[in-house]
Design an enzyme around this catalytic site. Structure first.
Site, PDB file in Angstrom:
ATOM      1  N   ILE A  39     -13.022   2.605  10.600  1.00  0.00           N
ATOM      2  CA  ILE A  39     -12.258   3.133   9.515  1.00  0.00           C
ATOM      3  C   ILE A  39     -12.449   2.378   8.197  1.00  0.00           C
ATOM      4  CG2 ILE A  39      -9.859   3.592   8.948  1.00  0.00           C
ATOM      5  CD1 ILE A  39     -10.577   5.183  11.346  1.00  0.00           C
ATOM      6  N   ARG A  43       0.876  -1.261   0.099  1.00  0.00           N
ATOM      7  CA  ARG A  43      -0.087   0.034  -0.063  1.00  0.00           C
ATOM      8  C   ARG A  43       0.949   1.346   0.162  1.00  0.00           C
ATOM      9  NH1 ARG A  43      -4.577   1.379  -1.610  1.00  0.00           N
ATOM     10  NH2 ARG A  43      -5.145   3.390  -0.927  1.00  0.00           N
ATOM     11  N   ARG A  91     -10.102   1.365  -0.868  1.00  0.00           N
ATOM     12  CA  ARG A  91      -9.029   2.218  -0.318  1.00  0.00           C
ATOM     13  C   ARG A  91      -8.785   3.399  -1.372  1.00  0.00           C
ATOM     14  NH1 ARG A  91      -4.670  -1.409   2.984  1.00  0.00           N
ATOM     15  NH2 ARG A  91      -4.197   0.429   3.476  1.00  0.00           N
ATOM     16  N   PRO A  92      -9.670   4.306  -1.351  1.00  0.00           N
ATOM     17  CA  PRO A  92      -9.336   5.360  -2.430  1.00  0.00           C
ATOM     18  C   PRO A  92      -8.201   6.300  -1.880  1.00  0.00           C
ATOM     19  CG  PRO A  92     -11.091   5.936  -0.820  1.00  0.00           C
ATOM     20  CD  PRO A  92     -10.732   4.718  -0.641  1.00  0.00           C
ATOM     21  N   ILE A  93      -7.341   7.204  -2.995  1.00  0.00           N
ATOM     22  CA  ILE A  93      -6.606   8.041  -2.653  1.00  0.00           C
ATOM     23  C   ILE A  93      -6.840   9.406  -3.021  1.00  0.00           C
ATOM     24  CG2 ILE A  93      -4.529   6.160  -2.693  1.00  0.00           C
ATOM     25  CD1 ILE A  93      -3.596   7.434  -5.302  1.00  0.00           C
ATOM     26  N   ASP A  94      -8.183   9.544  -3.160  1.00  0.00           N
ATOM     27  CA  ASP A  94      -8.641  11.052  -3.562  1.00  0.00           C
ATOM     28  C   ASP A  94      -8.077  12.248  -2.701  1.00  0.00           C
ATOM     29  OD1 ASP A  94     -10.483   9.509  -1.653  1.00  0.00           O
ATOM     30  OD2 ASP A  94     -11.263  11.472  -1.811  1.00  0.00           O
ATOM     31  N   GLN A  95      -7.971  11.597  -1.439  1.00  0.00           N
ATOM     32  CA  GLN A  95      -7.537  12.998  -0.569  1.00  0.00           C
ATOM     33  C   GLN A  95      -5.866  13.229  -0.707  1.00  0.00           C
ATOM     34  OE1 GLN A  95      -9.676  14.787   1.319  1.00  0.00           O
ATOM     35  NE2 GLN A  95     -10.923  13.590   0.131  1.00  0.00           N
ATOM     36  N   ARG A 132       4.835  -9.417   6.224  1.00  0.00           N
ATOM     37  CA  ARG A 132       5.018  -8.236   5.751  1.00  0.00           C
ATOM     38  C   ARG A 132       4.916  -6.906   6.654  1.00  0.00           C
ATOM     39  NH1 ARG A 132       0.036  -6.275   3.428  1.00  0.00           N
ATOM     40  NH2 ARG A 132       1.029  -4.355   3.894  1.00  0.00           N
TER      41      ARG A 132
HETATM   42  N1  EPU Z   1      -9.655   7.489   2.689  1.00  0.00           N
HETATM   43  C1  EPU Z   1     -10.254   8.212   1.672  1.00  0.00           C
HETATM   44  N2  EPU Z   1      -9.620   8.788   0.651  1.00  0.00           N
HETATM   45  C2  EPU Z   1      -8.200   9.028   0.755  1.00  0.00           C
HETATM   46  C3  EPU Z   1      -7.600   8.236   1.741  1.00  0.00           C
HETATM   47  C4  EPU Z   1      -8.314   7.684   2.854  1.00  0.00           C
HETATM   48  O1  EPU Z   1     -11.614   7.836   1.584  1.00  0.00           O
HETATM   49  O2  EPU Z   1      -7.721   9.587  -0.200  1.00  0.00           O
HETATM   50  C5  EPU Z   1     -10.418   6.731   3.497  1.00  0.00           C
HETATM   51  C6  EPU Z   1      -9.863   5.253   3.587  1.00  0.00           C
HETATM   52  O3  EPU Z   1     -11.203   4.564   2.771  1.00  0.00           O
HETATM   53  C7  EPU Z   1     -10.279   4.908   5.163  1.00  0.00           C
HETATM   54  C8  EPU Z   1      -9.982   6.062   5.877  1.00  0.00           C
HETATM   55  O4  EPU Z   1      -9.958   7.243   4.992  1.00  0.00           O
HETATM   56  O5  EPU Z   1     -11.630   4.708   5.177  1.00  0.00           O
HETATM   57  C9  EPU Z   1      -8.622   6.180   6.473  1.00  0.00           C
HETATM   58  O6  EPU Z   1      -7.590   5.630   5.740  1.00  0.00           O
HETATM   59  P1  EPU Z   1      -6.165   6.140   5.824  1.00  0.00           P
HETATM   60  O7  EPU Z   1      -5.570   6.920   4.553  1.00  0.00           O
HETATM   61  O8  EPU Z   1      -5.773   6.753   7.026  1.00  0.00           O
HETATM   62  O9  EPU Z   1      -5.298   4.704   5.704  1.00  0.00           O
HETATM   63  P2  EPU Z   1      -3.887   4.388   4.882  1.00  0.00           P
HETATM   64  O10 EPU Z   1      -3.008   5.563   4.906  1.00  0.00           O
HETATM   65  O11 EPU Z   1      -4.310   3.882   3.497  1.00  0.00           O
HETATM   66  C10 EPU Z   1      -2.732   3.502   6.997  1.00  0.00           C
HETATM   67  C11 EPU Z   1      -2.182   2.184   7.529  1.00  0.00           C
HETATM   68  C12 EPU Z   1      -2.985   1.223   7.861  1.00  0.00           C
HETATM   69  C13 EPU Z   1      -4.130   1.623   8.871  1.00  0.00           C
HETATM   70  C14 EPU Z   1      -4.683   3.148   8.402  1.00  0.00           C
HETATM   71  C15 EPU Z   1      -5.627   3.752   9.390  1.00  0.00           C
HETATM   72  C16 EPU Z   1       0.245   2.441   6.602  1.00  0.00           C
HETATM   73  C17 EPU Z   1       0.803   2.208   5.253  1.00  0.00           C
HETATM   74  N3  EPU Z   1      -1.151   1.856   6.365  1.00  0.00           N
HETATM   75  O12 EPU Z   1      -3.441   3.086   5.897  1.00  0.00           O
HETATM   76  O13 EPU Z   1      -2.387   0.170   8.246  1.00  0.00           O
HETATM   77  O14 EPU Z   1      -5.264   0.796   9.035  1.00  0.00           O
HETATM   78  O15 EPU Z   1      -3.741   3.822   7.974  1.00  0.00           O
HETATM   79  O16 EPU Z   1      -4.777   3.827  10.674  1.00  0.00           O
HETATM   80  O17 EPU Z   1       0.415   3.514   7.143  1.00  0.00           O
HETATM   81  C18 EPU Z   1      -1.835  -1.980   8.853  1.00  0.00           C
HETATM   82  O18 EPU Z   1      -0.621  -1.545   9.161  1.00  0.00           O
HETATM   83  O19 EPU Z   1      -2.140  -3.089   8.928  1.00  0.00           O
HETATM   84  C19 EPU Z   1      -2.826  -1.039   8.024  1.00  0.00           C
HETATM   85  C20 EPU Z   1      -3.701  -1.503   7.050  1.00  0.00           C
END
Ligand code: EPU
Length: 427
Positions: free
Chosen positions: A327, A93, A122-126, A397
């Site tokens: 989340i 990711r 798991r969008p990345i729009d933000q 991982r």
């Molecule tokens: N989201 C959006 N748009 C975005 C980004 C996120 O809608 O552009 C939503 C996601 O769909 C979700 C929420 O916002 O509902 C939170 O997502 P976040 O971006 O915080 O998650 P992430 O950065 O992809 C990281 C950790 C995850 C952990 C989450 C929440 C990393 C590499 N991964 O993911 O860790 O669950 O934050 O704390 O840092 C893990 O380590 O097992 C793991 C999955």
């Protein structure tokens, strides 16, 4: 292909030392792209996500030298490519952090849609919202994301959702971008603060990490640094839950107790004894545990990454627990595996109702993702009989030497090769 073989039912005793934080490491390694000069990064966990990040740096043209198994020297001065190889970015990711770092240094970056655990959409729009506010353009074609902009500038960004990844990616892109960037409604996780501290050691001017608003004054030049990554909050929490679930007594060393407070508080509410010291916590439990209500939330709320582990613990508490996943849309897939072990859990959307049972029994299990896999290891350690867990690559991982660390606590666990016949049947 490996599996774990676990003979459960033994209380864990002794000491375990926690490794560096995965989710800090996978952002700090791309951050070295912004530094002119050598960075020495210490306390890197020896896990496959870190190895993939180092391999990406190397493929981009960086000099990567191992000083010891947890310390690497990285010199990104002569990076020649701004495109992360597809097969590597799809393996995890966090490859999205190369977007922010490469954009910040070269004004352009191309990364395949990132892989990682399947927890629902798991969008990345933000992330893209932040880059475009800073003047970049983004295109998504054939599974590749490209961001570029030669005239990047500071911007005021209000995130629609609290996102760890978007907060850290925006910080990476902004610290070498001219002007002031203000990020609001940001994530406050310990790894957000760790990335800010590392970038500030390189000469960045980032203020407010750990609060709701982060201010970044872009600087012309970032230099190399020596930086040691914080201990992994979730790895620590996993051993804490394992101690409680097996009714053992474990000293978890190399932790920052403050980072563990949301976890310690819930364990204590369940009747687990948690004693805090300067850089360790001692966790012990005996007899019956109380049920809990838990809702996962951004930090300092209860971390989603601990949710599967707490479900395992509460499967044998006395009474009914309610676990609300706040989340991720789809983070209860592992529950089917716990049902095979005799747990009584009903899932409705993002809520699980756990009726505690006396004990779990062994079963053949499959790890569906990283934390689900760790939770199954803990379930198997606490269950009667011999369990086998498949697809342990997910677990490796994110957990350094998990088998060896549990063995040192007295657990009966070992790795075994999956026989060819099983592989053929699985396909
Ligand atoms: N989201 C959006 N748009 C975005 C980004 C996120 O809608 O552009 C939503 C996601 O769909 C979700 C929420 O916002 O509902 C939170 O997502 P976040 O971006 O915080 O998650 P992430 O950065 O992809 C990281 C950790 C995850 C952990 C989450 C929440 C990393 C590499 N991964 O993911 O860790 O669950 O934050 O704390 O840092 C893990 O380590 O097992 C793991 C999955």
């Amino acid at each position: 292909m490996e599996k774990f073989v676990i003979k459960g039912g033994k209380a864990l005793h002794g000491e375990v030392t926690v490794s560096g934080a995965k989710n800090a490491a996978v952002a700090i390694l791309p951050a070295t792209i912004l530094a002119a000069g050598k960075c020495v990064i210490e306390n890197l966990p020896a896990i496959s996500d870190v190895m993939v990040s180092l391999q990406i740096l190397s493929e981009l043209g960086a000099n990567v030298t191992m000083l010891d198994k947890n310390t690497y020297e990285i010199d990104t001065t002569y990076i020649t490519s701004t495109q992360v190889p597809n097969e590597l970015s799809r393996q995890m990711r966090a490859s999205y952090y190369f977007l922010g770092a490469l954009l910040g240094r070269f004004g352009t970056a191309k990364v395949a849609m990132p892989g990682g655990c399947n927890l629902g959409p798991r969008p990345i729009d933000q992330h893209l919202k932040a880059f475009t506010a800073m003047g970049a353009e983004d295109t998504v074609e054939y599974g590749m994301i490209k961001v570029s902009g030669q005239e990047l500038h500071g911007a005021h960004i209000f995130f629609d959702v609290v996102s760890v990844g978007a907060t850290m990616n925006a910080m990476l892109a902004a610290c070498a971008t001219p002007g002031m960037t203000i990020l609001e409604n940001v994530a406050k996780e310990p790894h957000v603060v760790d990335l800010a501290n590392c970038l500030n050691m390189m000469g960045a001017e980032i203020r407010g990490a750990g609060t709701d608003v982060i201010k970044i004054r872009g600087v012309n030049y970032l230099h190399g640094c020596d930086y040691s990554i914080i201990p992994d909050q979730i790895e620590a929490g996993s051993y804490m839950v394992a101690a409680a679930a097996t009714r053992g007594d474990v000293l978890v060393r190399n932790v920052i107790p403050k980072h563990l407070e949301p976890i310690s508080a819930k364990l204590q509410a369940a009747g687990v004894l948690v004693e805090e010291f300067d850089d360790s916590v001692r966790v012990s439990a005996t007899g019956e545990l109380r049920p809990l209500k838990i809702k996962t939330m951004p930090h300092p709320g209860f971390p989603t990454d601990m949710q599967p582990l707490m479900t395992v613990l509460l499967s044998t508490a006395t009474g009914t627990s309610i676990i609300n996943e706040g989340i991720w849309e789809n983070r209860f897939r592992y529950v089917d595996e716990l049902l095979k072990m005799g747990a009584n859990i009903q899932v409705d959307g993002q809520v699980a109702v756990v009726e505690g049972v006396k004990s779990l029994h062994a079963a053949p299990l499959r790890a569906s993702d990283l934390r689900a896999g760790a939770a199954l290891v803990v379930a198997a350690l606490s269950a009667n009989g011999v369990s086998e867990i498949d697809e342990t690559g997910h677990i490796e991982r994110g957990y350094e030497n998990i088998v060896e660390k549990f063995q040192a606590l007295g657990a009966d666990i070992h790795r075994a090769e999956k026989p060819m016949a099983d592989l053929v049947r699985a396909n």
